[in-house]
Every structure is written in C-alpha cells, then in structure tokens.
Write a protein that holds these residues in place. Structure first.
Motif, PDB file in Angstrom:
ATOM      1  N   LEU A  74      62.447  57.171  34.077  1.00 31.59           N
ATOM      2  CA  LEU A  74      62.127  56.050  33.196  1.00 31.59           C
ATOM      3  C   LEU A  74      60.906  55.264  33.670  1.00 31.59           C
ATOM      4  CD1 LEU A  74      65.618  54.486  32.370  1.00 31.59           C
ATOM      5  CD2 LEU A  74      64.242  56.037  30.968  1.00 31.59           C
ATOM      6  N   GLU A  77      57.466  55.335  31.651  1.00 35.52           N
ATOM      7  CA  GLU A  77      57.531  54.623  30.374  1.00 35.52           C
ATOM      8  C   GLU A  77      57.476  53.108  30.595  1.00 35.52           C
ATOM      9  OE1 GLU A  77      57.397  54.808  26.377  1.00 35.52           O
ATOM     10  OE2 GLU A  77      58.157  56.603  27.360  1.00 35.52           O
ATOM     11  N   VAL A 109      64.210  53.433  26.050  1.00 34.77           N
ATOM     12  CA  VAL A 109      64.562  53.657  27.450  1.00 34.77           C
ATOM     13  C   VAL A 109      66.063  53.605  27.727  1.00 34.77           C
ATOM     14  CG1 VAL A 109      62.368  52.965  28.469  1.00 34.77           C
ATOM     15  CG2 VAL A 109      64.053  51.215  27.879  1.00 34.77           C
ATOM     16  N   CYS A 116      64.352  46.846  33.042  1.00 36.36           N
ATOM     17  CA  CYS A 116      62.946  47.259  32.950  1.00 36.36           C
ATOM     18  C   CYS A 116      62.058  46.354  33.805  1.00 36.36           C
ATOM     19  CB  CYS A 116      62.469  47.219  31.504  1.00 36.36           C
ATOM     20  SG  CYS A 116      63.096  48.552  30.466  1.00 36.36           S
TER      21      CYS A 116
END
Length: 283
Positions: A74, A77, A109, A116
């Motif tokens: 992840l 991204e 995601v 994040c």
C-alpha cells in the motif's frame, strides 16, 4: 565518525524542508526548488540553475529510492498520492490531507485515513534518515523514466509506463528472508572523504565494498587490522548494493568480513549481466 556542529545544523535544516514537499500541490507546486531550500538541494544534488522539471525529476527519484525499501504494497499508493503523483488533477491542489482523504473515500486502499497518514509519516521519517547517508548518482536512464512518470502522471511502479512490446521479459527470483533483512537494515563501512563507500581493491579478486551489520563488528575489525579510513558511512544494505552495481568496475559486497585470511565467498547476488555483488556472512 561524529558529525560536526555545522554538518548537524545543515542536516537539520534539510530535514525541516522535507515538510514543504508534500504541502499544497506536492511535487507539482510552483517554486518547488525554493521550497526545498539550499541545504536539501545540496544533499540531493540539485544545481542552483536547475529548471523546474529537473528539480521535480530529482525529487521524485530521491523519494523513490527510499520508497524502494518498503515491502508494504500500500505504501506506493499512499506516498505518491501524498506527493501528488498519479492523482486526478482535480485533487492535486487539495493538499496532502485532502488527497489522502480522497484516496480513502474512493476505497482505493482499504484502510483508514488515519492509517494512511501514519504510514506516510513513517515514510517521511525514512527520507529524513536517508539524508545523513550516501546519495547515489542519478543516471540519464533515471531522468528519462522520471520525465515519463511526471508527463504521464503515473507512479513509478505502474507497468503500463511502457508497452509489452518494449518491455523486456525479466525473470524475478524470490528474495530470501536473510537477503531481504540485509537489504533493509543499516550497515556500516569504510568511506572516502566525501562519504562514498570506499572499495577494497584485492587485485585479481576484484573490488569489494566491506560492510558490517553492527558498528561494534567494524570497530573490532579496525582494531584487529589497524586499518584506517577517512570516514565511516552508515546506510542500508540496498544502498550499498546499488552503489556497487553503479560502478564502472565490477564490485562485490562483503558482509562482516573477518580480520583473517581465507574467509571465502559463500553466496552470490546477481544484479545485472555486467555487474555482480557477492555476499559472505560471518560463521
């Protein structure tokens, strides 16, 4: 080797400037070169007269070198969204927080905005640490790819950057847990006055970068052999291997060499058809 007060101050200023890169329009912001500041530009090798596009290319490449250390699928991204690459232009001016919020809102995601943000700052911490280490030279091929990533607004890991007819088929070997650990961890080794890895030239046995997985092992080696070097560097194993691969002379990487003769080389890591790094471990 202990950094001087002046070096520490310059490094601190450069690290402070990292927070200006993901602000506003990210790497596409006007005046990115000014936002970096002279200390960060100097560390990353950005000339005073570099044009805006070259500045963006170098920033992208430096960030991407650090991103390559993360196995989290992840992370690309999250990172490139924060820096405004591969992002819908309508979201480009919304700032890092707005871009990550949109990423989560679109379900791209599968994690929360808080997660994040936390992972992005983990990445930013690694970028800060990298400023104290060796900065690899950037090649013409690096700049060609960076120019395409920016022009097409795609992340570096997007395979559609080139068509299948132009991409060579490259078999990929799985990376062993031991080798992955070496690539990701910090190692210590001899350096020249500029801080670049200092090769040991062993005649018919070739050139080698000697690194130690613990600074204590390097100290023991130095004491046993009486070896003296201008500086001691610390960087990730991945950075050392990349530096070995980038030399014109085929160069290997010795891990934890013994201060005695006859240690031998036990394993090989192919890098490219014309550049091979070898690994040996202390038994």
């Amino acid at each position: 080797m202990v950094a001087s007060a002046k070096e520490t101050k310059l490094s601190r200023r450069a690290k402070d400037r990292l927070h200006h890169i993901h602000a506003r329009a990210g790497i596409r912001q006007a005046g990115l070169g000014r936002a970096l500041g002279p200390e960060l530009r100097a560390i990353w090798g950005i000339a005073e007269d570099a044009g805006p596009e070259r500045v963006r290319e170098i920033v992208l490449l430096r960030l991407n070198r650090v991103l390559g250390r993360f196995a989290d699928p992840l992370m690309p991204e999250i990172v490139w969204t924060a820096y405004n690459l591969g992002v819908d232009p309508s979201d480009g001016e919304s700032g890092m927080v707005g871009r990550l919020r949109g990423l989560v809102g679109r379900g791209q995601v599968g994690v929360s905005e808080r997660t994040c943000t936390r992972r992005f700052y983990e990445f930013l911490g690694s970028v800060k640490n990298s400023l104290d280490g060796f900065q690899e030279d950037l090649t013409g091929e690096d700049f060609r790819l960076a120019s395409q990533w920016l022009a097409r607004n795609v992340r570096p890991d997007r395979e559609e950057l080139a068509s299948p007819s132009t991409l060579p088929e490259v078999p990929r070997e799985p990376v062993s847990p031991v080798l992955r650990t070496f690539l990701e961890r910090t190692v210590w080794g001899p350096a020249d006055p500029a801080g670049a890895p200092l090769p040991a030239r062993l005649g018919t046995h070739g050139d080698w970068f000697c690194v130690f997985t613990d600074e204590r092992l390097l100290t023991e080696y130095r004491a046993a052999t009486g070896a003296g070097w201008p500086r001691i560097h610390h960087r990730t194993g991945r950075e050392v291997v990349a530096a070995a691969a980038g030399r014109a002379v085929a160069t290997g990487v010795l891990v934890n060499p013994r201060p005695t003769r006859g240690s031998g080389i036990d394993a090989a890591l192919p890098l490219s058809p014309d550049s091979v790094a070898r690994l040996t471990v202390r038994r």
